[in-house]
Design an enzyme around this catalytic site. Structure first.
Site, PDB file in Angstrom:
ATOM      1  N   ASN D 241      32.125  49.151  38.807  1.00  0.00           N
ATOM      2  CA  ASN D 241      32.682  47.823  38.888  1.00  0.00           C
ATOM      3  C   ASN D 241      31.537  46.842  39.070  1.00  0.00           C
ATOM      4  O   ASN D 241      30.747  46.996  39.984  1.00  0.00           O
ATOM      5  CB  ASN D 241      33.588  47.847  40.121  1.00  0.00           C
ATOM      6  CG  ASN D 241      34.452  46.639  40.234  1.00  0.00           C
ATOM      7  OD1 ASN D 241      34.353  45.717  39.447  1.00  0.00           O
ATOM      8  ND2 ASN D 241      35.297  46.643  41.237  1.00  0.00           N
ATOM      9  N   CYS D 242      31.415  45.861  38.176  1.00  0.00           N
ATOM     10  CA  CYS D 242      30.391  44.860  38.497  1.00  0.00           C
ATOM     11  C   CYS D 242      30.809  43.454  38.124  1.00  0.00           C
ATOM     12  O   CYS D 242      30.033  42.682  37.596  1.00  0.00           O
ATOM     13  CB  CYS D 242      29.027  45.232  37.957  1.00  0.00           C
ATOM     14  SG  CYS D 242      28.947  45.616  36.256  1.00  0.00           S
ATOM     15  N   VAL D 243      32.045  43.126  38.449  1.00  0.00           N
ATOM     16  CA  VAL D 243      32.478  41.727  38.399  1.00  0.00           C
ATOM     17  C   VAL D 243      33.052  41.424  39.778  1.00  0.00           C
ATOM     18  O   VAL D 243      33.652  42.290  40.394  1.00  0.00           O
ATOM     19  CB  VAL D 243      33.554  41.513  37.328  1.00  0.00           C
ATOM     20  CG1 VAL D 243      33.984  40.058  37.295  1.00  0.00           C
ATOM     21  CG2 VAL D 243      33.028  41.922  35.960  1.00  0.00           C
TER      22      VAL D 243
END
Lengths: 349, 66, 127, 428
Positions: D241-243
């Site tokens: 996850n990178c938002v």
């Protein structure tokens, strides 16, 4: 900063002029303190002083809102104060609304801090708590000493521009502004402790209260609808073609009042909707689809209702806050009562 | 007061006591699929229902279903 | 299949228009897509994907794809409340800061993410 | 079943000729690490930097943070189904380099987010400023697809964490913590008088840059299920996850899930902590319905009296959270939910995209829209120019002197919805 200069607003009752029979008392300004101001000045000591007191009847204020506000603001301006205090109003409803409204107006117009005090259930508290610091007081004037004890230090902080602490620490009614801070324990621990309390049936305080809504006692039924005068109100944004008062498509800041005397049918040429919260095409074709003037006119002619009121009230319900909607209703429902309206049909989209 | 609206759950949360469910959000008191005459008959039925609700005693929030 | 994709993302349009009915609105803003979907819900279309899909904030990405049912039925209050809350959320974010004028490369990244958000479920949807 | 966590305290990190742990210091053989990470054909170049607490360093954009761990005894390896076979983990013994972390950085897509400041105002908001970080800067090959890029970065971080974890395999830990999970029926018998409690963990599972993996399985393709809390400690759940930097759960968060830890602390005292239910946060509303129904049903089936529900991410997960809360409450099970807020820069807007009166016990990680000013840092690891193109950053975010004016949502882990931090918000 020298001694803080304060103008104090009170109603006819607290000024010792009279009760309900004097509620139409027009705004008057007096040098120095009157009534509860004495208690305040005692508490302020050398830090602050009430330099003038404005007295206004509750009925006068609420029935002549714009005029009264303008008159009071002029009076306040002359004294060039550092702070404006209204009330405390305790559980007096119209006094509370007046205190909230005038405090809000003074802050907006004169850009000085303002403070009021009310019982939590005073309608004025709910209406103005987000724009004005309102100290939570007891429900009657017997709580004056207690109210002043809380209001005075907060007043000084406001006047000096000091940081205002949390509602429970300062004694004011939460304004609904979310502010971050570092708690003593991490969130997970707070969650587990909250769950344990909830499981035990002990009181716990949620960190984010869900938005709350109102309940009101139902009015009794209309005795004879064939004699009743009926008014139409809508949140569907129906307006005369061209939207003469420029009611906003969403987050409305105002409502409109328009005559439908002699109008039998709303047509594409004469009416439209200002509402931005739904596809307007259907209402623009035939606004009776939202505001059933045609049918009510027929029923009036047939004697099935007493009379259709000559004016309808309208606003857009799209994103319009509960507080402002309430203030609309607060104002126009008085007009409706004054006009002898027995019942209202409110339509929403 | 009687509240005529399509989304009765909202009406319930804002505290209306006499509630008449209506046709659809963009046309609570109409239906563009019908002829003008049929539409007016439909509208009249709904308004009559609302008047009836005004004449009815309620002891809490009431949705006047068919 | 009994659904319509409403999108302002050309990658979604290109990828799916042959398989799924697609309403491509190339010049719509994020908010306009949401509002159009709201009007469709008012008419009884069912919301099939969440309008605030993705954690990319509504004032960051200009792209939005939402799937609704082709069939119209009684309006769903649950769907209505989801779309209304989503519109309110989107407006809140725009109020903080409007969507920047992104470079074409960044826009394309946003398109890919938006596409990814709907393509994961679209194949195994039977209702 | 029993898991021992052996914490090896790490107070410093330094480059050295050999990767090892000695005197509470993690030594890093830079070349060896770069060679290991560079094996991935999708990466063009790899660089390594160190960032320690108090140093004037800003790391951005941050993709993931991972704590080095190693299995010492018991079946399986760390990050099962991803780096090691899918053997079930959660029993035996695991060593942890407590105080060290691997941080991955490098653009994944054009817009990015995630700031870790090692000192100053920003450092107060991110838990990772207190760690001795080994930062991997990975440049992908040209024309890489975003999906491959995300995966390459994700694997790089995990591999590095495993690599450092191994350095702690034969070190005597400074402390050993012990966690027991009994079979459900036994667990209920053990503390018959205490209220039975479960933890419901919602996993972000929407698509590219919004994914979580359970034993290597993409969580969006899973149904809610039971997992032992000790499995989390062995890396059964990892972040893809990178938002939404402030409220995404990094792999570090999953390994150190604070709700699991704090439920264990009360286990046998005030409550009987019987298990963890993991569920997902999908885009399709039918999935949300199914998963929330299933979650509530599992909670009822377990016979628990209370649950804590945690959220991950912004926006539509609010709907999952409220659905879960409402359906579990309707089963007569008491809930507490953990979330964060987007109440606008002035804090005056409604905080969540969904609400229900049943959600009457809420813990919040704070308002992610709050604007803060971060002082300039002497050293930037990563790429500062991207701050203007990250969530909560905006044109003009980077001031002339190098300081930043940004919303809290840009800071990695700032408003974590597992209750990892002390930050919270209240109504004024």
């Amino acid at each position: 900063m020298g001694k803080v200069r304060i103008v104090h607003y009170i109603n006819q009752f607290f000024a010792g002029i009279g009760g309900e029979e004097k509620a139409d008392y027009k705004p008057e300004v007096r040098e120095g303190v009157v009534g509860p101001g004495m208690e305040f000045n005692k508490k302020f000591g050398d830090d602050a002083e009430i330099v003038a007191t404005i007295i206004c009847g509750d009925s006068y204020f609420n029935e002549n809102l714009d005029e009264a506000k303008a008159e009071v603001i002029e009076m306040v301006k002359k004294y060039n104060p550092d702070l404006f205090i209204a009330g405390p109003a305790f559980n007096a409803g119209r006094y509370g609304v007046a205190c909230g409204a005038i405090a809000e107006a003074v802050e907006e117009e004169l850009k000085i801090p303002v403070l009021s005090g009310m019982y939590i259930e005073n309608p004025g508290a709910d209406m103005f708590k987000s724009s004005v610091y309102i100290v939570s007081t007891k429900n009657s004037a017997a709580g004056m000493r207690h109210a002043v004890k809380t209001m005075a230090p907060l007043a000084l902080k406001l006047a000096k521009g000091e940081a205002i602490g949390a509602p429970d620490a300062e004694g004011y009614i939460p304004r609904g502004i979310r502010k971050n801070y570092f708690a003593e324990k991490r969130g997970a621990q707070r969650a587990v402790e909250m769950l344990i309390k909830k499981l035990k049936g002990e009181t716990y305080i949620t960190e984010y209260p869900m938005p709350d809504f109102d309940r009101v006692e139902p009015n009794p039924a209309v005795k004879d609808i064939t004699k009743a005068k009926i008014a139409l109100v809508t949140s569907g944004g129906v307006v005369p073609k061209g939207n003469p008062d420029h009611i906003e498509a969403s987050s409305a800041s105002k409502y409109g009042k328009y005559s439908i005397a002699g109008v039998d049918d709303l047509t594409e040429e004469t009416y439209e909707t200002a509402h931005g919260g739904y596809d307007p095409i259907y209402c623009n074709q035939d606004s009776d689809r939202v505001l059933p003037v045609d049918v009510l006119r027929d029923l009036e002619k047939e004697g099935k209702i007493g009379k259709l009121h000559d004016f309808f009230y309208t606003t857009t319900g799209n994103g319009t806050g509960v507080k402002i909607s309430k203030s609309f209703a607060e104002t126009f429902s008085k007009e409706l009562v004054a006009d002898g309206v027995d019942a209202v049909v409110l339509t929403s989209t | 007061m009687v509240h005529m609206c399509t989304v009765t759950p909202i009406s319930l949360t804002v505290g209306a006591n006499r509630i008449i469910p209506t046709i659809a959000i963009p046309y609570p008191l109409g239906d563009p699929k019908l002829t003008k005459e049929e539409e007016k008959v439909l509208r009249r039925k709904l308004v009559e229902k609302a008047l009836k609700a005004l004449e009815t005693e309620v002891d809490g929030q009431t949705v006047f279903e068919d | 299949m009994d659904k319509i994709i409403i999108t302002n993302n050309k990658l979604v349009h290109q990828g799916y228009y042959e398989k799924v009915e697609t309403l491509f609105l190339g010049d719509f803003t994020y908010l306009q897509v949401l509002e159009l979907v709201r009007d469709k819900i008012h008419k009884g279309h069912k919301l099939l994907t969440h309008p605030l899909s993705g954690s990319v904030k509504p004032n960051e990405t200009p792209f939005k794809s939402i799937i609704i049912s082709k069939k119209q039925n009684v309006m769903s209050f649950a769907d209505l409340s989801i779309i209304e809350e989503s519109i309110a959320s989107a407006k809140r974010f725009m109020g903080n800061q409007v969507t920047p004028a992104w470079s074409e490369k960044i826009l394309n990244d946003f398109r890919i993410i938006d596409l990814s958000l709907i393509e994961n479920g679209i194949c195994n949807m039977y209702f | 079943m029993h898991l021992e966590l052996g914490n090896i305290f790490i107070n410093d990190v330094q480059f050295g000729s050999q990767t090892k742990v000695e005197n509470k210091t993690l030594y890093v053989n830079k070349e060896e690490l770069i060679t290991l990470i560079s094996e991935d054909e999708h990466l063009k170049s790899v660089d390594v930097e160190l960032a320690k607490p108090g140093e004037s360093i800003r790391i951005t954009p941050v993709k993931d943070v991972i704590e080095p761990r190693v299995k010492v005894a018991g079946s399986g390896g760390i990050f099962p189904g991803v780096l090691t076979k899918v053997d079930t983990v959660g029993a035996g013994r695991t060593h942890v380099l407590k105080g060290a972390a691997v941080v991955t950085t490098g653009k994944v897509v054009g817009f990015q987010e995630g700031i870790i400041d090692m000192t100053g105002t920003g450092a107060e908001y991110t838990p990772f400023s207190k760690l001795n970080n080994v930062v991997l800067i990975c440049q992908p090959v040209d024309d890489i697809k975003p999906h491959d890029h995300e995966r390459a970065l994700r694997m790089a971080g995990l591999k590095a964490a495993e690599y450092f974890g191994k350095a702690g395999k034969d070190i005597e830990p400074d402390e050993v913590l012990s966690f027991e999970t009994l079979p459900l029926l036994k667990s209920i018998e053990k503390y018959p008088k205490l209220p039975k409690v479960a933890y419901v963990q919602m996993l972000q599972s929407q698509g590219l840059l919004h994914d979580t993996y359970v034993y290597g399985v993409d969580a969006k393709q899973t149904l809610p299920t039971l997992i032992k809390p000790t499995e989390l400690m062995d890396g059964a759940i990892i972040s893809g996850n990178c938002v939404s930097a402030c409220d995404k759960n990094t792999t570090y968060h999953h390994l150190n899930n604070p709700i699991v830890q704090d439920l264990f602390k009360q286990h046998g005292k005030e409550i009987n902590f019987v298990g963890v239910i993991i569920t997902n946060e999908n885009v399709f509303l039918a999935d949300k319905q199914r998963s929330s129904n299933w979650t509530a049903d599992l909670a009822e089936y377990l016979g628990v009296e209370g649950v804590v529900v945690s959220q991950e991410g912004f926006g539509n997960p609010d709907t999952d959270l409220i659905m879960n809360c409402k359906k579990i409450e309707e089963k007569g099970i008491k809930t507490v939910i953990v979330t964060d807020e987007y109440a606008g820069r002035n804090g005056a807007s409604q905080s969540l995209a969904d609400a229900d009166p049943k959600a009457d016990a809420v813990v919040t990680g704070g308002n992610a829209n709050e604007v803060i000013k971060l002082p300039p840092m002497e050293k930037i690891i990563g790429d500062l120019s991207i701050v203007n193109t990250i969530a909560g950053g905006f044109d003009g975010s980077v001031q002339k002197d190098g300081s930043l004016v940004v919303e809290l949502q840009t800071i990695t882990g700032a408003t974590n919805e597992l209750g990892f931090n002390k930050l919270t918000a209240k109504g004024f």
